[in-house]
Design a protein around this motif. Sequence first.
Motif, short mmCIF file in Angstrom:
data_model
loop_
_atom_site.label_atom_id
_atom_site.label_comp_id
_atom_site.label_asym_id
_atom_site.label_seq_id
_atom_site.Cartn_x
_atom_site.Cartn_y
_atom_site.Cartn_z
N ALA A 55 -69.09 35.63 25.77
CA ALA A 55 -68.15 36.66 25.27
C ALA A 55 -68.56 37.91 26.12
O ALA A 55 -69.58 38.15 26.54
CB ALA A 55 -68.50 36.72 23.80
N GLY A 56 -67.63 38.94 26.08
CA GLY A 56 -67.94 39.99 26.74
C GLY A 56 -67.22 40.18 28.04
O GLY A 56 -67.14 41.23 28.65
N SER A 57 -67.10 38.89 28.76
CA SER A 57 -66.60 38.94 30.19
C SER A 57 -65.23 39.09 30.28
O SER A 57 -64.48 39.27 31.36
CB SER A 57 -67.05 37.64 30.79
N PRO A 78 -64.97 45.52 12.76
CA PRO A 78 -65.84 46.69 12.75
C PRO A 78 -65.32 48.01 12.32
O PRO A 78 -65.98 48.94 12.25
CB PRO A 78 -66.51 46.70 14.26
N PHE A 79 -63.87 47.85 12.43
CA PHE A 79 -62.98 49.29 12.09
C PHE A 79 -62.60 49.15 10.47
O PHE A 79 -61.92 50.12 10.07
CB PHE A 79 -62.16 49.53 13.04
N ASN A 80 -63.13 48.23 9.94
CA ASN A 80 -62.48 48.10 8.55
C ASN A 80 -61.04 48.09 8.28
O ASN A 80 -60.33 48.99 7.49
CB ASN A 80 -63.15 49.23 7.47
N GLU A 130 -62.85 52.22 25.12
CA GLU A 130 -62.89 51.86 26.63
C GLU A 130 -63.74 50.73 26.51
O GLU A 130 -63.52 49.64 27.19
CB GLU A 130 -63.23 52.84 27.64
N LYS A 131 -64.97 51.07 25.89
CA LYS A 131 -66.01 49.95 25.80
C LYS A 131 -66.26 49.20 24.49
O LYS A 131 -66.74 48.27 24.50
CB LYS A 131 -67.11 50.30 26.68
N ALA A 132 -65.88 49.91 23.64
CA ALA A 132 -66.62 49.74 22.32
C ALA A 132 -66.07 48.06 21.85
O ALA A 132 -64.97 47.74 22.04
CB ALA A 132 -65.86 50.63 20.99
N VAL A 133 -66.99 47.52 21.17
CA VAL A 133 -66.92 46.24 20.98
C VAL A 133 -65.89 45.30 21.93
O VAL A 133 -65.17 44.47 21.60
CB VAL A 133 -66.36 45.91 19.47
N GLY A 134 -66.20 45.45 23.24
CA GLY A 134 -65.72 44.73 24.29
C GLY A 134 -64.23 45.30 24.82
O GLY A 134 -63.42 44.81 25.60
N GLY A 135 -64.12 46.63 24.39
CA GLY A 135 -62.75 47.34 24.68
C GLY A 135 -61.48 46.85 23.58
O GLY A 135 -61.63 45.98 22.92
N GLN A 195 -71.54 49.21 19.24
CA GLN A 195 -71.90 48.38 20.08
C GLN A 195 -70.68 48.08 21.39
O GLN A 195 -69.75 48.05 20.73
CB GLN A 195 -72.52 47.10 19.84
N ASN A 196 -71.23 48.07 22.76
CA ASN A 196 -70.13 47.72 23.56
C ASN A 196 -69.87 46.21 23.66
O ASN A 196 -68.97 45.74 24.22
CB ASN A 196 -70.61 48.34 24.93
N GLU A 197 -70.92 45.22 23.04
CA GLU A 197 -70.58 43.99 23.07
C GLU A 197 -69.41 43.65 22.15
O GLU A 197 -69.57 44.19 20.92
CB GLU A 197 -71.72 43.25 22.93
#
Lengths: 302, 176
Positions: free
Chosen positions: A31-33, A153-155, A227-232, A253-255
């Motif tokens: 994940a994340g890639s 993560p954003f409800n 751009e990066k938050a929770v994987g974009g 988190q960025n992941e």
Amino acid sequence: MIERRDFLKGCLACGVTAATVSVAGTSAMAAGSFEGYPDAMGVLVDLTRCVGCRSCEAACNNEQKLPEPDLPFDDLSVFSEKRRTTEKAYTVVNEYKVADKDTLFRKIQCNHCTEPACLSSCFVNAYTKTKEGAVIYDASVCVGCRNCMIACPFNIPAYSYSSPLNPLVKKCIFCYDTRVKDGRPPACVEICPQQVMTFGRRSDLVKLGHDRIQANPGKYVDKLYGEKAVGGTSWMYLSSVDFDKVGLDGHIQNEPIISNVKDFLGFVPMVLSIWPALFTGVHLLATKNKDGHHDHEEGDHQ
Amino acid sequence: MHAVKHTMILGMTAILMMLVSNVCLGAGIPDKVSISSIQKYYDPVSFNHAAHINNLKDCGLCHHHTTGAQVTDPNCARCHKNSGAQATVSCKGCHTADPFTPEALKQQRDQQPPIYHRDKPGLKAAYHASCLGCHQKMSGPTGCQDCHKRNDGGDALFKSGKYAPKAPAKPKAAHH
């Protein structure tokens, strides 16, 4: 002795299977890639432009054929409280006091993550991330478990509490069916008088967002939220104040969210395959003396 | 022959421009401009161009460098310091009404050089940013309906007026 040998053989076989499963699992769950679909669309939201007219809420209600609102969309008394998305409103605008006199408005809707937590958490596979960037869902398979509501993560996902017989999860679908599928911008973007929202290819919007920060020194916080938050996310934000002040988690988190649980989930196949054999063996060994009471006594006598 | 053809084309273009809109090039500065790009929801605005010219004097406040006014923005001045008056001055000459169609996005992506004018707002946003931004600074009218009155289509969209929700607003919900 035969029982013990079988037990050990069984354990070995299980171990090999589990190892294979977990190795295969690791490579599949990187994940994340995932950088997103190349032509995925997105929206760049410039919070400094919003004047809180609520046109986007009205356009959303109209486009998605949502139920009648409690109050007209030109009633600004709604800003007295912080609202969230509901089954009747896939987007809402909130007002944030950011300084003595200054206020900023922020429109809330699904951010259409590149690696959506709602999708990962859904065990009936109701969610789909389309190549156009929209996170859509198939309401006909939704069982109403509300895992996605907890995972997001954003409800964002809302629930049709008003429908006791067939309650479903409801959320913004980026106007996928009626617009984005055909390359047209969502209704909220189109109606906005201030062009708070810029619609385009996500990869272009990332550049555009950074260009806008650079072209207006001192106007924006030097960060493109999403751009990066929770994987974009497909929806990204520019703000003149810290994102925490406008109700966005500035330390998110960025992941991707799935990274939080993938290690644990990797253990599950191993537990399922080894533990039954292991504990069966333990049980057999532990109960052997009771069952073979006479054998042992005889053995001792010999 | 070529010259005649050229003049004819120019003349026809000018007539067409005048028919399409009362903003015409060079031939004269319109006293009034009718803006009707969102007439589905709001009545057209009859913009009093003459009064704004008298009040502001500086064309560049709205028209950037296109009228030949002195360019103050250092970013614009890099190219347009001496570019003079342009053939296209009207807002809709540069700001597209539908900035997010697939064609418009492609055009924006393919534009050369791929540096400037990429973040150009659409026509509706250009009007609102220009008008509202200035009105806020100079205490002009800022309410939506101060400039354009909402019509029946707008009332239907906003669920207001005769389309207002019948049921009284519920007391603050029990579910939270």
